[in-house]
Structure formats: structure tokens, C-alpha cells
Design a protein around this motif. Structure first.
Motif, mmCIF file in Angstrom:
data_model
loop_
_atom_site.group_PDB
_atom_site.id
_atom_site.type_symbol
_atom_site.label_atom_id
_atom_site.label_comp_id
_atom_site.label_asym_id
_atom_site.label_seq_id
_atom_site.Cartn_x
_atom_site.Cartn_y
_atom_site.Cartn_z
ATOM 1 N N TYR A 55 0.947 -1.288 -0.212
ATOM 2 C CA TYR A 55 -0.112 -0.038 0.004
ATOM 3 C C TYR A 55 0.867 1.085 -0.246
ATOM 4 N N TYR A 56 1.958 1.187 0.749
ATOM 5 C CA TYR A 56 2.806 2.378 1.065
ATOM 6 C C TYR A 56 3.581 2.753 -0.411
ATOM 7 N N VAL A 57 4.120 1.809 -1.142
ATOM 8 C CA VAL A 57 4.620 1.826 -2.327
ATOM 9 C C VAL A 57 3.822 2.788 -3.351
ATOM 10 N N VAL A 58 2.609 2.293 -3.466
ATOM 11 C CA VAL A 58 1.704 2.648 -4.372
ATOM 12 C C VAL A 58 1.277 3.991 -4.065
ATOM 13 N N LEU A 59 1.132 4.201 -2.520
ATOM 14 C CA LEU A 59 0.721 5.660 -2.220
ATOM 15 C C LEU A 59 1.680 6.402 -2.395
ATOM 16 N N TYR A 60 3.045 6.188 -1.967
ATOM 17 C CA TYR A 60 4.235 7.309 -2.181
ATOM 18 C C TYR A 60 4.521 7.576 -3.335
ATOM 19 N N ALA A 61 4.399 6.445 -4.275
ATOM 20 C CA ALA A 61 4.768 6.851 -5.663
ATOM 21 C C ALA A 61 3.775 7.698 -6.277
ATOM 22 N N SER A 62 2.427 7.742 -5.770
ATOM 23 C CA SER A 62 1.172 8.455 -6.287
ATOM 24 C C SER A 62 1.507 9.777 -5.733
ATOM 25 N N LEU A 63 2.137 9.758 -4.685
ATOM 26 C CA LEU A 63 2.508 11.168 -3.853
ATOM 27 C C LEU A 63 3.470 12.034 -4.634
ATOM 28 N N PHE A 64 4.549 11.181 -5.091
ATOM 29 C CA PHE A 64 5.445 11.996 -5.857
ATOM 30 C C PHE A 64 5.012 12.423 -7.349
ATOM 31 N N PHE A 65 4.191 11.684 -7.781
ATOM 32 C CA PHE A 65 3.292 11.993 -8.961
ATOM 33 C C PHE A 65 2.488 13.228 -9.072
ATOM 34 N N LEU A 66 1.862 13.393 -7.876
ATOM 35 C CA LEU A 66 1.029 14.468 -7.362
ATOM 36 C C LEU A 66 1.849 15.473 -7.173
ATOM 37 N N PHE A 67 2.870 15.394 -6.426
ATOM 38 C CA PHE A 67 3.929 16.570 -6.117
ATOM 39 C C PHE A 67 4.396 17.159 -7.148
ATOM 40 N N TYR A 68 4.920 16.242 -8.325
ATOM 41 C CA TYR A 68 5.616 16.783 -9.346
ATOM 42 C C TYR A 68 4.671 17.282 -10.443
ATOM 43 N N LYS A 69 3.265 16.863 -10.482
ATOM 44 C CA LYS A 69 2.303 17.384 -11.506
ATOM 45 C C LYS A 69 1.541 18.718 -11.014
ATOM 46 N N VAL A 70 1.136 18.325 -9.699
ATOM 47 C CA VAL A 70 0.284 19.817 -8.758
ATOM 48 C C VAL A 70 1.218 20.597 -8.218
ATOM 49 N N ILE A 71 1.792 20.098 -7.026
ATOM 50 C CA ILE A 71 2.662 20.878 -6.195
ATOM 51 C C ILE A 71 3.522 21.702 -6.709
ATOM 52 N N PHE A 72 4.252 21.037 -7.509
ATOM 53 C CA PHE A 72 5.521 21.731 -8.233
ATOM 54 C C PHE A 72 5.079 23.025 -8.990
ATOM 55 N N PRO A 73 3.759 22.975 -10.023
ATOM 56 C CA PRO A 73 3.346 23.853 -10.843
ATOM 57 C C PRO A 73 2.676 24.919 -10.073
ATOM 58 N N TYR A 74 2.249 24.509 -8.859
ATOM 59 C CA TYR A 74 1.549 25.587 -8.139
ATOM 60 C C TYR A 74 2.458 26.640 -7.390
ATOM 61 N N TYR A 75 3.809 26.018 -6.876
ATOM 62 C CA TYR A 75 4.769 26.940 -6.366
ATOM 63 C C TYR A 75 5.737 27.405 -7.604
ATOM 64 N N HIS A 76 5.341 27.061 -9.179
ATOM 65 C CA HIS A 76 6.286 27.651 -10.059
ATOM 66 C C HIS A 76 7.427 27.077 -10.155
ATOM 67 N N LEU A 77 7.703 25.891 -9.880
ATOM 68 C CA LEU A 77 8.904 25.010 -9.613
ATOM 69 C C LEU A 77 8.962 24.362 -10.926
ATOM 70 N N ASP A 78 10.201 24.590 -11.685
ATOM 71 C CA ASP A 78 10.247 23.929 -12.884
ATOM 72 C C ASP A 78 11.228 22.564 -12.658
ATOM 73 N N PHE A 79 10.856 21.499 -13.465
ATOM 74 C CA PHE A 79 11.472 20.373 -13.478
ATOM 75 C C PHE A 79 11.931 20.050 -14.824
ATOM 76 N N LYS A 80 13.229 20.023 -14.921
ATOM 77 C CA LYS A 80 14.040 20.040 -16.231
ATOM 78 C C LYS A 80 14.461 18.501 -16.557
ATOM 79 N N GLY A 81 14.422 17.833 -15.823
ATOM 80 C CA GLY A 81 15.154 16.577 -15.959
ATOM 81 C C GLY A 81 13.966 15.618 -16.561
#
Length: 390
Positions: free
Chosen positions: A238-264
Motif C-alpha cells: 500500500y505504501y509503495v503505491v501511495l508514495y509513488a502516487s504522492l511523488f507523481f502528485l507533487f510533481y504534477k500539481v504541487i511543483f506547478p503551484y509553486y512555479h517550480l520547474d522540473f527540467k530532467g
């Protein structure tokens, strides 16, 4: 021994029933992402209000006020003749700083006697206070250079030579990977990752301790290491799926919200994030075997957040740390991962640029598994001796 499917069902029931695990793993990452991130949301501020107390009333002090006000990050709200008026504004948070020009400032400066300029800052927002401090320092260095230049020229030294002597070293600052040159863009991404790491350690550790205490897994003579790992694998799914999803959420939602670019590379990022999650979970299982209660685990791990961040090498070079701390830092999965994350997010690194950190992270995953095996064997032998003594 319970079946793999039964362990998964038990874990789901535990997550839904144990409010501590549910809040830590599901709600805390999102809450803290916005709570902590709000401090850095306005990462690049301008027109920070500052009051100026001019006790000299000279042409030079007025020039300093003009130069400070011309800085795009600072706005001089007014020039005052006494501290009382400026402090009233400062205490009322109408200004974030007070620049104090002392009496006889121009006279002492022009005579090269030196004079101290004071700066009072509101450090509750260190991003703004840092910008004020940096802006005022630049102005004072410029003024000091101009005074030296005028003095040298008046001493009949050729202009070119006077320029070299007035400012023998000219700083040239070029922002390569941190284009805005502020703490927010540099610090916020890794703080978001740190939130994910710590909530995983605390929440998953509570689950592991529930298994060890409630089901007495390590005390069961029928369970070998591979049976123990089967239980941990089922619990961790459960935790692997949940935290992999959290990384995806942070990258797709939280980062853009704070205007943080991800170049890699996204694929590279998520692959390394998955390896990081697995490494953290293995170390969590290993460390949790030294605890007897979930409360004790939570208390210790909650206070470990800041120390783990400091020794990770992100805020301070590992090479500059004492040897003992260097060894400890290089045994943490966060050390290579934070470096990789920074290279991927800010520098747009490719696989060849992070291969050493990737190898270190995978080695730590293997090392954590081996440490867990040795720890299990030690507990198993201790258990056998206790049974025989009875």
C-alpha cells in the motif's frame, strides 16, 4: 502463518482504523506541502518596505537612500530624523527593515576614517530580510568604492589605475541552475521531498511496529527471514503505491503551484523515486525492530527530520563535515537521492550525470536489506537461546 492476501487485508483494515497512520501517510503530506510551502510561495519578492533613519542629513546619506530605493527588491518608505517614528512602523510590520545612517557619516567617510551603518531587520521572513541585507550591502560597497576612487583621483593617480585600486576585484555573478538566485527555488523542492520521506518513515514504521507487537512476528519460531520479508512485502504494498502516487502528485500539481520547474527526465525521476521509497522502507523496517512502541518511534522520528536534512549534504557540503558525520551521511538514502533530485530538477541532468548517485542509492538498498537480514538472524538466535533456557 497468515496468507499474503490476508496480510494485505489486515493492513488495509489497520490503515483505515488507525487514525495516526491514516493522518500521517495520507493527509499530512498534502497539508504540510501547502503549509510549509506557503512560507516560500512568494519566492521572488520586490518593493520590500524599508524605513531610513538619516541622522547625518548630508548629500551622501541622501544618495545612499536613493541608491537603496533604486534596488528593485527594496522600497524606501521614508526618511526619518529619529528612531521612534521608524520603530513605530517596524513594530507595526509596516516596514521590514530600518537603515540607520549615523551622524558625521559623510565627514568620516570622505576622510576615510570609516563609519558604521546599522541595519535592523525583521527575520520572521528570512527570504525578505536576506534580500534587504544583500541590497543594502551592494549599495554600501558601491559607495565605498566611489569614495576610494574619488580620493585616489584627487591624489593625482591616473583614472585607470585608480579604478583598479578602488575595486581590485570585480564580482561577476551568473546564476546557472538557480536562475532567480533565491532560497525559495533552491530549498522548497527538497523540503517537499523531505515531507514525503518523513511521513513515510513515521507512518510505515507505526505499521511495522503494530505487526511486531500485535502479532509478535519476531517471536514466532515458525517464521524464517523470507517469511518475515513476505509479511513486510505485503504490508508495504500500500505504501509503495501511495508514495509513488504522492511523488507523481507533487510533481504534477504541487511543483506547478509553486512555479517550480522540473527540467530532467520524468521516467528517470520516477524510477529513482521508487528506488528511494524502497530504500527508506527497508531502513524503516530495520530501525523499527529496535523499538517497542509506536509512540516511541513517532517521537524519535519526528525529531529526526531536521538533523537528517542537515547531514544529507544539501544545505552543507558533506566534505566539510567531521569524518564520523561523513560516514553517517553516506549511509542515508536521502544523501544520494537529494543530490540526484537537485541535478534532475534544476540542472536537467541525464542518466550519465547521476550514475554515481544512482549506484550509491542502489548499494544502500542492498546494504539495508543485508542489515535487516543480519538483524533478523540476531533476534532469531537470541530467541532460540531464550527458549532453550526455559
Amino acid at each position: 502463518m497468515r496468507s499474503f492476501l490476508q496480510i494485505i487485508k489486515d493492513e488495509l483494515s489497520l490503515i483505515l482504523e488507525d487514525k495516526s497512520i491514516l493522518l500521517t501517510c495520507l493527509l499530512a503530506p498534502i497539508f504540510y506541502a501547502f503549509f510549509v510551502g506557503s512560507i516560500y510561495k512568494d519566492k521572488d519578492v520586490s518593493d520590500i518596505p524599508v524605513a531610513m533613519v538619516d541622522l547625518d542629513h548630508s548629500s551622501l546619506s541622501k544618495k545612499i537612500g536613493e541608491l537603496v530605493d533604486s534596488n528593485q527588491k527594496i522600497k524606501v518608505m521614508g526618511s526619518y530624523s529619529n528612531m521612534e517614528e521608524a520603530l513605530f512602523l517596524f513594530n507595526g510590520l509596516q516596514v521590514q527593515g530600518i537603515l540607520i545612517i549615523p551622524r558625521e557619516f559623510e565627514k568620516k567617510t570622505m576622510n576615510l576614517e570609516g563609519s558604521t551603518v546599522e541595519l535592523i531587520l525583521n527575520n520572521t521572513k528570512f527570504l525578505t530580510s536576506n534580500d534587504i541585507n544583500k541590497g543594502v550591502q551592494q549599495v554600501m560597497l558601491t559607495v565605498a568604492g566611489g569614495v576610494r576612487l574619488n580620493y585616489l583621483i584627487s591624489s593625482r593617480i591616473p583614472t585607470e589605475m585608480a579604478l583598479e585600486q578602488a575595486q581590485p576585484i570585480m564580482p561577476v555573478i551568473k546564476s546557472v541552475f538557480n536562475a532567480t538566485n533565491n532560497y525559495g527555488d533552491y530549498l522548497l523542492p527538497i523540503l517537499l521531498v523531505l515531507i514525503i520521506q518523513q511521513t513515510l518513515i513515521i507512518g510505515f514504521g507505526q505499521s511495522v511496529l503494530h505487526e511486531l507487537v500485535h502479532y509478535k512476528t519476531l517471536s514466532d519460531s515458525k517464521i524464517n527471514f523470507f517469511g518475515f520479508m513476505k509479511i513486510m512485502l505485503a504490508k508495504s504494498s500500500y505504501y509503495v503505491v501511495l508514495y509513488a502516487s504522492l511523488f507523481f502528485l507533487f510533481y504534477k500539481v504541487i511543483f506547478p503551484y509553486y512555479h517550480l520547474d522540473f527540467k530532467g527526465s520524468e521516467f528517470l525521476h520516477f524510477s529513482m523515486s521508487l528506488a528511494f521509497i524502497l530504500s527508506v522502507m527497508v531502513y524503516t523496517i530495520f530501525l523499527s525492530t529496535f523499538f517497542k512502541t509506536a509512540i516511541g518511534w513517532t517521537e524519535i522520528m519526528a525529531f529526526s527530520t531536521y538533523p537528517l536534512f542537515l547531514v544529507s549534504g544539501y544545505s552543507w557540503p558533506i566534505e566539510a563535515m567531521p569524518k564520523v558525520l561523513q560516514i553517517f551521511a553516506n549511509l542515508l538514502p536521502s544523501t544520494p537521492y537529494f543530490t540526484m533530485f537537485n541535478k534532475l530538477s534544476m540542472q536537467g541532468a541525464s542518466l550519465i550525470n547521476i550514475k554515481s548517485e544512482m549506484a550509491q542509492l542502489l548499494f544502500l538498498l542492498l546494504f539495508g536489506y543485508l542489515s535487516l537480514y543480519l538483524r533478523f538472524r540476531y533476534i532469531y538466535k537470541k530467541r532460540v537461546i531464550q527458549v532453550k533456557s526455559q
